[in-house]
Design a protein around this motif. Sequence first.
Motif, PDB file in Angstrom:
ATOM      1  N   ALA A 403      62.751 -45.928  40.974  1.00  0.00           N
ATOM      2  CA  ALA A 403      61.334 -45.582  40.897  1.00  0.00           C
ATOM      3  C   ALA A 403      60.479 -46.824  40.651  1.00  0.00           C
ATOM      4  O   ALA A 403      59.398 -46.976  41.237  1.00  0.00           O
ATOM      5  N   ILE A 404      60.954 -47.706  39.799  1.00  0.00           N
ATOM      6  CA  ILE A 404      60.227 -48.950  39.526  1.00  0.00           C
ATOM      7  C   ILE A 404      60.133 -49.799  40.785  1.00  0.00           C
ATOM      8  O   ILE A 404      59.072 -50.341  41.112  1.00  0.00           O
ATOM      9  N   ASN A 405      61.222 -49.893  41.508  1.00  0.00           N
ATOM     10  CA  ASN A 405      61.258 -50.740  42.706  1.00  0.00           C
ATOM     11  C   ASN A 405      60.432 -50.168  43.858  1.00  0.00           C
ATOM     12  O   ASN A 405      59.886 -50.918  44.668  1.00  0.00           O
ATOM     13  N   HIS A 413      56.871 -49.312  35.233  1.00  0.00           N
ATOM     14  CA  HIS A 413      57.391 -50.562  34.672  1.00  0.00           C
ATOM     15  C   HIS A 413      58.247 -50.332  33.435  1.00  0.00           C
ATOM     16  O   HIS A 413      58.252 -49.237  32.857  1.00  0.00           O
ATOM     17  N   ILE A 414      58.959 -51.385  33.048  1.00  0.00           N
ATOM     18  CA  ILE A 414      59.665 -51.453  31.765  1.00  0.00           C
ATOM     19  C   ILE A 414      58.831 -52.337  30.850  1.00  0.00           C
ATOM     20  O   ILE A 414      58.424 -53.429  31.237  1.00  0.00           O
ATOM     21  N   GLY A 415      58.546 -51.856  29.650  1.00  0.00           N
ATOM     22  CA  GLY A 415      57.655 -52.569  28.748  1.00  0.00           C
ATOM     23  C   GLY A 415      58.293 -53.787  28.101  1.00  0.00           C
ATOM     24  O   GLY A 415      59.489 -54.064  28.266  1.00  0.00           O
ATOM     25  N   LYS A 416      57.491 -54.491  27.356  1.00  0.00           N
ATOM     26  CA  LYS A 416      57.925 -55.710  26.686  1.00  0.00           C
ATOM     27  C   LYS A 416      59.060 -55.439  25.703  1.00  0.00           C
ATOM     28  O   LYS A 416      59.954 -56.264  25.503  1.00  0.00           O
ATOM     29  N   PHE A 417      59.034 -54.246  25.089  1.00  0.00           N
ATOM     30  CA  PHE A 417      60.043 -53.895  24.091  1.00  0.00           C
ATOM     31  C   PHE A 417      61.132 -52.987  24.669  1.00  0.00           C
ATOM     32  O   PHE A 417      61.823 -52.291  23.933  1.00  0.00           O
ATOM     33  N   VAL A 418      61.272 -52.986  25.983  1.00  0.00           N
ATOM     34  CA  VAL A 418      62.304 -52.260  26.736  1.00  0.00           C
ATOM     35  C   VAL A 418      62.102 -50.739  26.677  1.00  0.00           C
ATOM     36  O   VAL A 418      62.006 -50.081  27.716  1.00  0.00           O
ATOM     37  N   VAL A 419      62.061 -50.164  25.482  1.00  0.00           N
ATOM     38  CA  VAL A 419      61.971 -48.708  25.389  1.00  0.00           C
ATOM     39  C   VAL A 419      60.555 -48.191  25.622  1.00  0.00           C
ATOM     40  O   VAL A 419      60.366 -46.977  25.789  1.00  0.00           O
ATOM     41  N   ASN A 420      59.563 -49.064  25.612  1.00  0.00           N
ATOM     42  CA  ASN A 420      58.201 -48.609  25.902  1.00  0.00           C
ATOM     43  C   ASN A 420      57.942 -48.688  27.402  1.00  0.00           C
ATOM     44  O   ASN A 420      57.110 -49.431  27.889  1.00  0.00           O
ATOM     45  N   HIS A 421      58.688 -47.853  28.126  1.00  0.00           N
ATOM     46  CA  HIS A 421      58.617 -47.871  29.582  1.00  0.00           C
ATOM     47  C   HIS A 421      57.896 -46.636  30.101  1.00  0.00           C
ATOM     48  O   HIS A 421      57.516 -45.741  29.340  1.00  0.00           O
ATOM     49  N   SER A 422      57.726 -46.582  31.410  1.00  0.00           N
ATOM     50  CA  SER A 422      56.918 -45.535  32.041  1.00  0.00           C
ATOM     51  C   SER A 422      57.488 -44.133  31.871  1.00  0.00           C
ATOM     52  O   SER A 422      56.759 -43.145  31.989  1.00  0.00           O
TER      53      SER A 422
END
Length: 446
Positions: A403-405, A413-422
């Motif tokens: 989905a990101i690609n 996207h995947i956020g700066k802290f990894v788990v804060n993603h879409s």
Amino acid sequence: MIWIEFAIMLTAILVGSQMKGIGLGVMGMVALMIFILVFKMRPTDPPLDVMLIILSIVTTAAALQAAGGLDYLVGVAEKIIRSKPSQIVFIGPFTVFFLCLFAGTSHIVYSLLPIISEVSAKKRIRPERPLSMSVIASHLALTSSPMSAATAAMTAILAYPGAQKNILMVCIPASLIGVFVGCLSVLKMGKDLDKDPEFQKKMQDPAFAADIDKDSGSAERKYKPGAKTSVAIFGIAILLIIIAGAFPQLIPSYGPGEENFSITENGTLRMGTIIEIVTLSAAAAIMLITKTSAVDVTKASLFNSMASAVVSVFGVVWMAATFMHHNESSIKHALGDITTQHPWTFAIAVFAMGMLTFSQAATTKTMMPLGVVLGIPAPQLIAMFPAVNSDFVLPGYPTLLAAINFDKTGSTHIGKFVVNHSFMRGGLITIAVTIAMGFLFASLLL
């Protein structure tokens, strides 16, 4: 000692999940070897039932794919998605849900993600919204589908007549409500594209703008001659499995006697046996009637993914089941009181395991027998069943990455802290609402 053993199991799962593919399976075997040789644990039976169910169901789905049936289903779904582009945040996830519910696999979503992304971008709707919920819906469908390995495993674990019918009665309506609320939760997530400075900057590039606004939905799809026939055969197989689960009195009975892998001690066929026979017979019918060669089936992408799924379930479930059985009294002592007073808390443990294993079937086979041992009633276990769909928390599952690609705007996207993603907001809300509705429907219907 139990904490050292638990740390070894957790380390194996974490390392295996990073290796991807068959990593979980082989690392699970490493941990199992340590458990046997170092801690002298007595190994349990390997999860042969789930492995054979996965083999049977995925082989049938691969036959459907090789015959062109999946392409036909995707074509129908595409028409539905493009019919009302302004409602893509709802139509996309619900179309994906029903398609995966029918097919019994979430991997079919790969064909729809680029369509959902394209339709969203053209309408200047942030693709992150429908894409994130479409991925969540594709996972949630597996705990409502009679053709999924997870539902088949859950049916086998509950092991009472009509168990599959009860699962579908509770999980399908609960999941539909969960997906709807999840879609509402992402309706305003992020900035609209016409107000997103990053998107507006990209649109200044003529090539990017032309790619976003190009019309790629007008071409007529061409299907293999046996595409519709294969879908019909697959649908009949689903119907037969549902009938077998809903009306166990129709299934041959051989009288009380010694139980084996195929038959219970009461002399009735196990649900797993029925699923394996029906699905592989359906695969044979698809191949014979549509003249699809066995070579084409084995070359299908779904068939190739089966090996990874089987190895992963083999290793990680055998390891976890051995750990659970060896420490059954300690686990029951630690969790017994709280799960008796507050059964819903068991869903947290199931959710946590699902985060690590990246497999609904493996999580089901690992955790739900523990729920039975803890004395949690079957209706409540069914209500908590959707908690196994927590593989979105750590953004490493292929559907999330796809989905990101596919999102050309970059909003998913995947956020700066990894788990804060879409996928986090929609996923957590959808699973929580689905479980809550599951308890409601279980209390009303079961």
